[in-house]
Design a protein around this motif. Sequence first.
Motif, short mmCIF file in Angstrom:
data_model
loop_
_atom_site.label_atom_id
_atom_site.label_comp_id
_atom_site.label_asym_id
_atom_site.label_seq_id
_atom_site.Cartn_x
_atom_site.Cartn_y
_atom_site.Cartn_z
N THR A 81 7.34 -3.47 0.53
CA THR A 81 6.82 -2.14 0.18
C THR A 81 6.10 -1.53 1.39
OG1 THR A 81 4.74 -3.00 -0.72
CG2 THR A 81 6.58 -2.72 -2.26
N TRP A 117 6.20 3.47 -3.22
CA TRP A 117 7.29 2.66 -2.71
C TRP A 117 7.45 1.40 -3.56
CZ3 TRP A 117 9.89 5.54 0.47
CH2 TRP A 117 9.21 6.53 1.17
N THR A 118 8.62 1.24 -4.15
CA THR A 118 8.90 0.11 -5.03
C THR A 118 10.09 -0.67 -4.49
OG1 THR A 118 8.09 1.31 -6.96
CG2 THR A 118 9.50 -0.58 -7.39
N THR A 139 5.06 -2.63 -5.95
CA THR A 139 4.90 -1.21 -5.65
C THR A 139 3.66 -0.99 -4.81
OG1 THR A 139 6.01 -0.51 -7.69
CG2 THR A 139 4.56 1.10 -6.63
N SER A 140 3.76 -0.15 -3.80
CA SER A 140 2.60 0.28 -3.00
C SER A 140 2.58 1.80 -2.94
CB SER A 140 2.67 -0.28 -1.58
OG SER A 140 2.48 -1.67 -1.57
#
Length: 283
Positions: free
Chosen positions: A242, A228-229, A191-192
Amino acid sequence: MRPLLGTFVEVHAEGLGAVHAVEQAWQAIELAQRDWSVQDASSELSRLNATHGLCVPAQRHTLRLLRLACALMRRSGGAFDITVGGLLTEAGVLPEQGQNWLPRGHVDDIEIGPGWVRLHRPLRLTLDGVAKGFAVDLAVSALRRAGAVAGWVNAGGDVRAFGEAVVPMHRREADGRLVPIGALSQAAVATSMVQAATVSKDAQSVPDARWPARILAPHGQAPTPGVWTVLARRAWRADALTKVAAVCPEPGRPALIQQLGGCLIEGAAIGAAQAAPAHRRPA
């Protein structure tokens, strides 16, 4: 758990010899921290950045990581980019280290040979968008070689599970809430977060400590704020994708991530999307 890679890393192993397996995993992660830190002027990556036009010897894991990163740069049309270290230096995100780098470059500026790498222009490569995931993959490989039959590695949210291990997963949303997104099994997830633009009274951008990542989009574009994942077979790919998800346009974003070997998790449970990526490659 140990403080490594700029975060906290957890390693879990099951089976006979699990303690030995975990120690082997720590050695793999420490290798990644030693070789790929752009913050450390003595790292292998920093030595490469300090020399352009010459062939610089590199370890096999560094060569593998650079090949994977360059391949993804090409396939994503530059949405994923490891040549932006100059821009991050100008922004004060990275230390200057007494060098003059171009803001960013092109994948063709990087030449990889048998045991060496050459930069054709004075670029500052940064592997921050993929190295943590690759380190997780190295640790998982070390666990398996040492005899672990199941386990997982978590490096600050870059997680990979193998064997019969099942890891409950939560995602931290922009408002700080932890939201369950399913259970991870024989796959990886990363994730990001991209910070929304924040402007102070003097019209200057204000950094927010809750959003530590700095993701740069291709020239003339801007990353989309949000969380974002991505799910993928390997942690390096989930980690890198990501960044692609954050910078690519909304139309076709899930399709592009799938084409590149991942699955974008948009509020759905991981279990529901586990079999989705149909174009995954062995890497």
